[in-house]
Scaffold this motif. Structure first.
Motif, PDB file in Angstrom:
ATOM      1  N   SER A  77      -6.603  -1.396   0.261  1.00  0.00           N
ATOM      2  CA  SER A  77      -5.169  -1.263  -0.021  1.00  0.00           C
ATOM      3  C   SER A  77      -4.773  -1.950  -1.325  1.00  0.00           C
ATOM      4  O   SER A  77      -3.663  -1.753  -1.821  1.00  0.00           O
ATOM      5  CB  SER A  77      -4.350  -1.813   1.145  1.00  0.00           C
ATOM      6  N   THR A  78      -5.670  -2.746  -1.895  1.00  0.00           N
ATOM      7  CA  THR A  78      -5.334  -3.390  -3.169  1.00  0.00           C
ATOM      8  C   THR A  78      -5.750  -2.515  -4.360  1.00  0.00           C
ATOM      9  O   THR A  78      -5.361  -2.783  -5.492  1.00  0.00           O
ATOM     10  CB  THR A  78      -6.049  -4.756  -3.309  1.00  0.00           C
ATOM     11  N   ALA A  79      -6.554  -1.488  -4.093  1.00  0.00           N
ATOM     12  CA  ALA A  79      -6.996  -0.613  -5.191  1.00  0.00           C
ATOM     13  C   ALA A  79      -5.824   0.244  -5.664  1.00  0.00           C
ATOM     14  O   ALA A  79      -4.967   0.630  -4.870  1.00  0.00           O
ATOM     15  CB  ALA A  79      -8.144   0.284  -4.718  1.00  0.00           C
ATOM     16  N   PRO A  80      -5.761   0.568  -6.964  1.00  0.00           N
ATOM     17  CA  PRO A  80      -4.648   1.386  -7.464  1.00  0.00           C
ATOM     18  C   PRO A  80      -4.624   2.764  -6.790  1.00  0.00           C
ATOM     19  O   PRO A  80      -5.667   3.317  -6.461  1.00  0.00           O
ATOM     20  CB  PRO A  80      -4.931   1.509  -8.967  1.00  0.00           C
ATOM     21  N   HIS A 122      -9.249   4.656  -2.285  1.00  0.00           N
ATOM     22  CA  HIS A 122      -7.923   4.505  -2.894  1.00  0.00           C
ATOM     23  C   HIS A 122      -6.852   5.196  -2.046  1.00  0.00           C
ATOM     24  O   HIS A 122      -7.085   6.272  -1.494  1.00  0.00           O
ATOM     25  CB  HIS A 122      -7.900   5.126  -4.294  1.00  0.00           C
ATOM     26  N   SER A 123      -5.682   4.585  -1.997  1.00  0.00           N
ATOM     27  CA  SER A 123      -4.556   5.255  -1.343  1.00  0.00           C
ATOM     28  C   SER A 123      -4.143   6.447  -2.203  1.00  0.00           C
ATOM     29  O   SER A 123      -4.326   6.432  -3.413  1.00  0.00           O
ATOM     30  CB  SER A 123      -3.379   4.291  -1.228  1.00  0.00           C
ATOM     31  N   ILE A 124      -3.602   7.465  -1.535  1.00  0.00           N
ATOM     32  CA  ILE A 124      -3.036   8.606  -2.264  1.00  0.00           C
ATOM     33  C   ILE A 124      -1.548   8.666  -1.939  1.00  0.00           C
ATOM     34  O   ILE A 124      -1.149   8.545  -0.780  1.00  0.00           O
ATOM     35  CB  ILE A 124      -3.733   9.929  -1.874  1.00  0.00           C
ATOM     36  N   GLU A 125      -0.741   8.848  -2.965  1.00  0.00           N
ATOM     37  CA  GLU A 125       0.704   8.956  -2.749  1.00  0.00           C
ATOM     38  C   GLU A 125       1.199  10.317  -3.220  1.00  0.00           C
ATOM     39  O   GLU A 125       0.938  10.715  -4.356  1.00  0.00           O
ATOM     40  CB  GLU A 125       1.445   7.856  -3.526  1.00  0.00           C
ATOM     41  N   GLY A 188      -0.896  -1.136 -13.306  1.00  0.00           N
ATOM     42  CA  GLY A 188      -2.071  -1.488 -12.515  1.00  0.00           C
ATOM     43  C   GLY A 188      -2.070  -0.921 -11.091  1.00  0.00           C
ATOM     44  O   GLY A 188      -3.110  -0.858 -10.441  1.00  0.00           O
ATOM     45  N   GLU A 189      -0.895  -0.475 -10.611  1.00  0.00           N
ATOM     46  CA  GLU A 189      -0.799   0.053  -9.234  1.00  0.00           C
ATOM     47  C   GLU A 189      -1.242   1.505  -9.155  1.00  0.00           C
ATOM     48  O   GLU A 189      -1.379   2.065  -8.072  1.00  0.00           O
ATOM     49  CB  GLU A 189       0.665   0.065  -8.760  1.00  0.00           C
ATOM     50  N   ILE A 190      -1.352   2.159 -10.325  1.00  0.00           N
ATOM     51  CA  ILE A 190      -1.580   3.607 -10.321  1.00  0.00           C
ATOM     52  C   ILE A 190      -2.877   3.933 -11.049  1.00  0.00           C
ATOM     53  O   ILE A 190      -3.091   3.514 -12.180  1.00  0.00           O
ATOM     54  CB  ILE A 190      -0.384   4.345 -10.976  1.00  0.00           C
ATOM     55  N   LYS A 191      -3.736   4.686 -10.378  1.00  0.00           N
ATOM     56  CA  LYS A 191      -5.026   5.033 -10.979  1.00  0.00           C
ATOM     57  C   LYS A 191      -4.927   6.312 -11.812  1.00  0.00           C
ATOM     58  O   LYS A 191      -5.542   6.437 -12.868  1.00  0.00           O
ATOM     59  CB  LYS A 191      -6.063   5.231  -9.865  1.00  0.00           C
TER      60      LYS A 191
END
Ligand SMILES: [Zn+2]
Length: 415
Positions: A77-80, A122-125, A188-191
């Motif tokens: 959950s800390t990964a962008p 990575h989370s996907i939004e 940094g929050e977005i890959k």
């Protein structure tokens, strides 16, 4: 690597058609869909979207400018996060697919992965950006600009046709305009950001392809040009004594065509007015718009210079005066080479023939490219028509693009 998770073509199509019912009057291919930002129909569609995201199991939040964000948590959950989406507002009498396909396709892709029990690092939004079209208040990309830290406070002073300010529209939608800066994300929050969108052009159709990979997005530059001559009598003024604003404008418009062709860009004059507008009066004033686009910023600047020179020359020749006002200036941008490669790999794995192409229209991706790596998938548009009730992409093409999106998201969110 071949990913075997298949999206549900019919479920995607049903979700598109269901959203299309909001803001539409029948027959939809004649009346189209009208969901101007934060109007009743847009709010209704936004509500339906939140419901769908929740039904799918996404973690839904609405940021301070009204971007709707549905998050699927990754194992780290800390990964962008990888962002994907588009917009669900429309122009006046718009179509079913512009924007909506990017949002609903992203939901279908994630839903498919969730149901298959997939877990990604990575989370996907999924993001549905507020007011991409800009039809109601005259300026768009509001949600993406706020997210990228590019929104200016004076946007809230803009007024719609009913005299409502953007500030009032925000408050009516339970959004606090004073908090708009809180929507800005840390880089940094977005890959990455990836957007699927209909092409709105005819290139894919001519090539017989369902899906294309965007390499560059043209940036629009808009000018308002006013030419002032002299409104004299059409009978009593000999040709060599005239200051004809309309002829000056005509000369410039033809030059714009030459300039656009010379630089391999595009130039359009879509609006013009002539004053005073009498059959027997020489036009004393002519005003017109100019839209110049190019994928290369330097070349576009050269096109603009050439237009200025042309205005100067035509006005000197015809003893007229001019005023040029820059109305819009968005830099062209390139898609991330890395994402282009991932998209190509996805198409290869799925044995979907594709091509690379440029994008002529503006999108939220143009803004998002300022803060993260950006990529775009294009879906074939029937006859290249968009912003129109007749806008159409086939069920199969929508599904093919969504499948490419799914595979791309898996790649981007895995490592
Ligand atoms: Zn769009």
């Amino acid at each position: 690597m071949v990913v075997a998770y298949r999206i549900d073509q019919q479920r995607l199509w049903d979700s598109l058609m269901k959203l299309a019912e909001i803001g539409s009057s029948s027959p939809i291919d004649q009346e189209g869909i009208t969901r101007l930002s934060l109007t009743k129909s847009d709010l209704q569609a936004r509500g339906a979207l939140v419901d769908l995201m929740e039904e799918v199991g996404l973690d839904v939040r609405i940021d301070t400018v009204g971007n709707i964000i549905g998050r699927w948590e990754g194992t780290d959950s800390t990964a962008p996060a990888v962002l994907t989406g588009s917009h669900i507002d429309t122009v006046q009498q718009g179509g079913i697919f512009d924007g909506a396909l990017g949002v609903l396709g992203a939901i279908e892709a994630i839903r498919t992965l969730m149901e298959a029990g997939v877990q990604l690092k990575h989370s996907i939004e999924v993001v549905s950006f507020l007011d991409e079209e800009g039809t109601r208040f005259g300026t768009g990309y509001i949600g993406s600009k706020a997210m990228a830290g590019e929104l200016k406070e004076n946007v809230f002073d803009l007024i719609d046709d009913d005299g409502i300010t953007y500030r009032e529209a925000f408050l009516q939608a339970n959004l606090d305009p004073a908090l708009y800066k809180d929507a800005t994300r840390n880089k940094g929050e977005i890959k990455a950001y990836i957007e699927m969108h209909i092409e709105q052009g005819k290139v894919l159709e001519e090539q017989g392809l369902s899906v294309g990979i965007v390499t560059d997005i043209q940036g629009p530059l808009w000018l308002d040009i006013t030419i002032t001559g002299s409104a004299d009598h059409a009978g009593a003024t000999p040709m060599n004594m005239r200051k004809d604003a309309s002829l000056t404008m005509a000369e410039i418009i033809l030059n714009i065509e030459t300039i656009a062709k010379k630089y391999d860009g595009v130039g359009t004059v879509g609006k013009m007015t002539i004053e005073p507008g009498g059959v027997n009066i020489i036009p004393g004033k002519a005003s017109f718009s100019v839209d110049l686009r190019h994928v290369d910023k330097v070349k576009r600047a050269e096109m603009v210079d050439a237009v200025y020179e042309s205005v100067e020359r035509a006005c000197q020749k015809r003893n007229a005066q001019y005023l040029i006002d820059i109305k819009k200036d968005v830099d062209p941008t390139s898609c991330s080479e890395e994402i282009i490669q991932v998209l190509e790999g996805a198409c290869q794995d799925l044995t979907i023939p594709t091509m690379k192409l440029q994008c002529g229209a503006g999108h939220d991706s143009l803004i998002m490219s300022k803060m993260t790596k950006m990529g775009m998938i294009f879906i074939r548009s029937k006859d290249g028509i968009s912003h129109n009730p007749k806008e159409w992409s086939s069920k199969e093409d929508c599904a093919t693009g969504t499948q490419v999106l799914l595979n791309t998201l898996v790649q981007l969110a895995s490592k």
